[in-house]
Scaffold this motif. Structure first.
Motif, mmCIF file in Angstrom:
data_model
loop_
_atom_site.group_PDB
_atom_site.id
_atom_site.type_symbol
_atom_site.label_atom_id
_atom_site.label_comp_id
_atom_site.label_asym_id
_atom_site.label_seq_id
_atom_site.Cartn_x
_atom_site.Cartn_y
_atom_site.Cartn_z
ATOM 1 N N ASP A 2 0.824 -1.195 0.000
ATOM 2 C CA ASP A 2 0.000 0.000 0.000
ATOM 3 C C ASP A 2 0.867 1.258 0.000
ATOM 4 O O ASP A 2 1.865 1.347 0.713
ATOM 5 C CB ASP A 2 -0.913 -0.005 1.232
ATOM 6 N N GLY A 3 0.457 2.247 -0.826
ATOM 7 C CA GLY A 3 1.230 3.473 -0.941
ATOM 8 C C GLY A 3 1.354 4.224 0.366
ATOM 9 O O GLY A 3 2.394 4.813 0.660
ATOM 10 N N GLU A 4 0.320 4.190 1.172
ATOM 11 C CA GLU A 4 0.355 4.907 2.447
ATOM 12 C C GLU A 4 1.410 4.299 3.369
ATOM 13 O O GLU A 4 2.106 5.008 4.093
ATOM 14 C CB GLU A 4 -1.024 4.843 3.110
ATOM 15 N N VAL A 5 1.537 2.967 3.331
ATOM 16 C CA VAL A 5 2.526 2.287 4.172
ATOM 17 C C VAL A 5 3.941 2.658 3.731
ATOM 18 O O VAL A 5 4.802 2.988 4.551
ATOM 19 C CB VAL A 5 2.324 0.762 4.111
ATOM 20 N N VAL A 6 4.196 2.594 2.418
ATOM 21 C CA VAL A 6 5.520 2.945 1.903
ATOM 22 C C VAL A 6 5.856 4.383 2.233
ATOM 23 O O VAL A 6 6.966 4.701 2.701
ATOM 24 C CB VAL A 6 5.585 2.727 0.377
ATOM 25 N N GLN A 7 4.911 5.265 2.001
ATOM 26 C CA GLN A 7 5.122 6.686 2.261
ATOM 27 C C GLN A 7 5.420 6.930 3.740
ATOM 28 O O GLN A 7 6.332 7.691 4.095
ATOM 29 C CB GLN A 7 3.875 7.471 1.828
ATOM 30 N N HIS A 63 23.545 18.807 8.907
ATOM 31 C CA HIS A 63 22.333 19.489 8.435
ATOM 32 C C HIS A 63 21.132 18.531 8.480
ATOM 33 O O HIS A 63 21.199 17.420 7.956
ATOM 34 C CB HIS A 63 22.545 19.978 7.008
ATOM 35 N N PRO A 64 20.033 18.920 9.106
ATOM 36 C CA PRO A 64 18.879 18.011 9.241
ATOM 37 C C PRO A 64 18.237 17.687 7.892
ATOM 38 O O PRO A 64 18.273 18.489 6.968
ATOM 39 C CB PRO A 64 17.915 18.791 10.146
ATOM 40 N N LEU A 65 17.641 16.499 7.841
ATOM 41 C CA LEU A 65 16.955 16.051 6.635
ATOM 42 C C LEU A 65 15.445 16.038 6.818
ATOM 43 O O LEU A 65 14.719 15.341 6.109
ATOM 44 C CB LEU A 65 17.455 14.653 6.245
ATOM 45 N N ASP A 66 14.953 16.819 7.776
ATOM 46 C CA ASP A 66 13.514 16.863 8.064
ATOM 47 C C ASP A 66 12.703 17.301 6.853
ATOM 48 O O ASP A 66 11.537 16.911 6.707
ATOM 49 C CB ASP A 66 13.226 17.827 9.226
ATOM 50 N N ALA A 67 13.294 18.126 6.001
ATOM 51 C CA ALA A 67 12.547 18.629 4.843
ATOM 52 C C ALA A 67 12.102 17.492 3.927
ATOM 53 O O ALA A 67 11.065 17.593 3.269
ATOM 54 C CB ALA A 67 13.394 19.632 4.068
ATOM 55 N N VAL A 68 12.879 16.408 3.888
ATOM 56 C CA VAL A 68 12.479 15.266 3.057
ATOM 57 C C VAL A 68 11.222 14.629 3.644
ATOM 58 O O VAL A 68 10.288 14.280 2.919
ATOM 59 C CB VAL A 68 13.604 14.226 2.965
ATOM 60 N N SER A 69 11.183 14.481 4.970
ATOM 61 C CA SER A 69 9.993 13.916 5.630
ATOM 62 C C SER A 69 8.772 14.781 5.373
ATOM 63 O O SER A 69 7.682 14.266 5.077
ATOM 64 C CB SER A 69 10.243 13.785 7.135
ATOM 65 N N LEU A 72 7.626 14.320 1.777
ATOM 66 C CA LEU A 72 6.993 13.013 1.585
ATOM 67 C C LEU A 72 5.570 12.999 2.140
ATOM 68 O O LEU A 72 4.654 12.420 1.550
ATOM 69 C CB LEU A 72 7.828 11.920 2.268
ATOM 70 N N ALA A 73 5.387 13.635 3.284
ATOM 71 C CA ALA A 73 4.061 13.648 3.915
ATOM 72 C C ALA A 73 3.020 14.351 3.054
ATOM 73 O O ALA A 73 1.818 14.089 3.182
ATOM 74 C CB ALA A 73 4.153 14.310 5.293
ATOM 75 N N GLU A 74 3.480 15.242 2.166
ATOM 76 C CA GLU A 74 2.556 15.994 1.316
ATOM 77 C C GLU A 74 2.265 15.301 -0.015
ATOM 78 O O GLU A 74 1.392 15.746 -0.768
ATOM 79 C CB GLU A 74 3.150 17.382 1.034
ATOM 80 N N GLN A 75 2.971 14.219 -0.321
ATOM 81 C CA GLN A 75 2.804 13.555 -1.617
ATOM 82 C C GLN A 75 1.579 12.639 -1.611
ATOM 83 O O GLN A 75 1.216 12.069 -0.583
ATOM 84 C CB GLN A 75 4.050 12.737 -1.965
ATOM 85 N N PRO A 76 0.924 12.468 -2.762
ATOM 86 C CA PRO A 76 -0.232 11.564 -2.839
ATOM 87 C C PRO A 76 0.158 10.113 -2.521
ATOM 88 O O PRO A 76 1.204 9.641 -2.956
ATOM 89 C CB PRO A 76 -0.682 11.696 -4.305
ATOM 90 N N ASP A 77 -0.681 9.432 -1.759
ATOM 91 C CA ASP A 77 -0.398 8.036 -1.393
ATOM 92 C C ASP A 77 -0.203 7.164 -2.627
ATOM 93 O O ASP A 77 0.641 6.250 -2.634
ATOM 94 C CB ASP A 77 -1.550 7.462 -0.552
ATOM 95 N N ASP A 78 -0.983 7.422 -3.679
ATOM 96 C CA ASP A 78 -0.922 6.565 -4.867
ATOM 97 C C ASP A 78 0.453 6.574 -5.538
ATOM 98 O O ASP A 78 0.804 5.620 -6.243
ATOM 99 C CB ASP A 78 -1.981 7.002 -5.886
#
Length: 506
Positions: A2-7, A63-69, A72-78
């Protein structure tokens, strides 16, 4: 899957990147492929340094990598659904009409299990449909994209998408050694391997059928396409893959039970931009090419070439590593250089070759000297063992048949055992130097370690000789030859220095 799980898993991974010391991967190749994918996500999210100076700040200051998280949280699950019917993650959904009839079992997906790519080879093992857990299948797919070997795909072009889908090209990292700087945490590793860029590198390859990149067709072989930035580079789809979902072994988690694999994208790579980790070496014919996996030469024996690349600031990753300031008061080397390659016999994958080399900023010249001198000593000891084997052979077999010579010499040849056993002292030498020891102080112990092992291995080979006159003469001749060659005029200074020291002490 499931896309939500991967995300969610990816989001948590980046959120904890500076607490995680490793990432899951069953082989060195899988780990390298996962790092490639995570680097692509960094670039796609806009999380990357724009200059060598900024890169150095990122590495030193963590340098923190929080911006990647957050991205990712804003991307569509699909977008992250491994089994999406129209745009499955990392795959080519155009293969969907053909997977039932032309697909194979999951062994084809895993490089180490795939077997020979030659279309005439025996492929009956691919018919087994044992399900592969989805997470494992995802990692195997990423590995295929970057390390897949050239050859002939087991897919019918006539019955599917076109004749050239059967022609597999080498993956982007196939046929060469990939070098990754591996830090103390996953976050440290990613920052070390991010290439600074002022261009917009955000074109990410999530699936074959959507996105800004116009994909190739399969009616004719196309020219390689230009790379659209580092997100594109690290996520490029080197294979057309489609995986069929099935219930997991536990009845809950998803799995893959059938796959179809054909040719993927061809990239036009720029050596300076896209092979920043490559260690360039010269072949016997004078051609310059990236260091490649060898079936006859262990990877650790090439350490001096890697350290030379840093010492000489030869560009790319190595020029940046050379400019990192030495960490004062550090009780260990801050990171390693991991070298990974896929060894193959033409179209047949054999296995992974890998080695880990310690590194400390500012220590590249010393590490180069240690690795070069260490290799020279090891090479000469191996040569001495070869001469010793010949001396024993010449007495034991005074009238040999030419066809028997190779097998007869092998009886007394201890080089195989010696090379295998040398890796540990060689890495110990490098580790001591990386942590601040002087090369001149480390070499005598290293040399003595290797010489003692060689004598023991030679004696073990000579034990097969009978205790009669010819056997005793052969044994004595082999030992004399070994000791003479060990300190001949061709011997490295570190070997002759040890002998001179012992003679002086006597």
């Amino acid at each position: 899957m499931d896309g939500e799980v991967v995300q969610q898993d990816l989001t948590e991974l980046f959120a904890q990147a500076d607490q995680l010391t490793d990432i899951d991967g069953d082989t060195p190749g899988e780990k390298a492929a996962l790092v490639e994918f995570l680097l692509a996500l960094c670039y796609a999210s806009g999380t990357y340094p724009t200059s060598a100076e900024e890169w150095q700040d990122w590495v030193q200051e963590g340098h923190p990598l929080d911006a990647v998280s957050s991205w990712l949280a804003e991307q569509p699950d699909d977008d992250w659904n491994l089994f999406h019917p129209e745009r499955p993650l990392g795959q080519n959904s155009l293969l969907a009409p053909f997977i039932e009839e032309h697909g194979t079992g999951t062994a084809q997906l895993v490089i180490e299990h795939a077997g020979d790519y030659n279309q005439f080879a025996d492929h009956h093992h691919l018919d087994h449909s044992k399900p592969l857990p989805a997470a494992r299948a995802f990692r195997a797919m990423l590995t295929q994209h970057v390390f897949g070997l050239s050859g002939r795909a087991r897919i019918s072009g006539k019955a599917t998408l076109g004749p050239t889908i059967t022609y597999l090209a080498n993956g982007r990292l196939g046929g060469r050694i990939r070098v990754l700087a591996v830090g103390q945490t996953l976050g440290h590793t990613l920052r070390l391997n991010l290439v600074p860029t002022s261009d917009d590198p955000r074109v990410l390859n999530l699936t074959w059928t959507e996105g800004p990149i116009e994909r190739r067709g399969f009616e004719a072989k196309p020219p390689p396409r230009p790379v659209r930035g580092y997100a594109d580079l690290h996520s490029s789809l080197g294979r057309s893959v489609l995986m069929r979902p099935a219930p997991g072994l536990d009845g809950e988690q998803a799995a893959v039970d059938r796959v179809l694999i054909g040719a993927g994208e061809l990239l036009e790579l720029d050596t300076q931009l896209h092979l920043q980790d490559a260690v360039m070496t010269e072949t016997r014919t004078g051609e310059t090419k990236p260091l490649w996996p060898s079936p006859t030469r262990d990877l650790w024996r090439e350490a001096h070439a890697l350290y030379a690349a840093v010492k000489e600031e030869s560009g790319g990753l190595y020029a940046r590593l050379a400019k990192l300031p030495r960490e004062r008061g550090a009780d260990r080397h801050p990171f390693d250089l991991l070298a990974v390659g896929l060894l193959s016999n033409k179209t047949t994958p054999i296995g992974w070759v890998t080695s880990v080399f310690p590194f400390a900023p500012g220590q590249a010249p010393a590490l180069y000297q240690a690795s070069l001198r260490g290799s020279e000593v090891a090479e000469h000891i191996a040569r001495s063992l070869d001469r010793a084997a010949y001396a024993a052979w010449a007495i034991t077999y005074p009238n040999p048949k030419p066809s028997d010579k190779k097998a007869q010499l092998a009886r007394f040849d201890a080089r195989g055992e010696q090379w295998k056993a040398t890796e540990e002292p060689f890495h110990t030498l490098l580790l001591d130097v990386a942590e601040g020891a002087m090369v001149t102080d480390c070499m005598p112990g290293y040399v003595e370690w290797l010489v003692q092992m060689a004598r023991e291995f030679l004696d073990a080979r000579l034990d097969s000789l009978p205790k009669n006159g010819p056997g005793l003469r052969a044994r004595a001749a082999a030992r004399r030859s070994f000791e003479a060659e060990l300190t001949s005029s061709r011997a490295p200074a570190d070997l002759t220095a040890l002998t001179a020291h012992k003679n002086g002490g006597a």
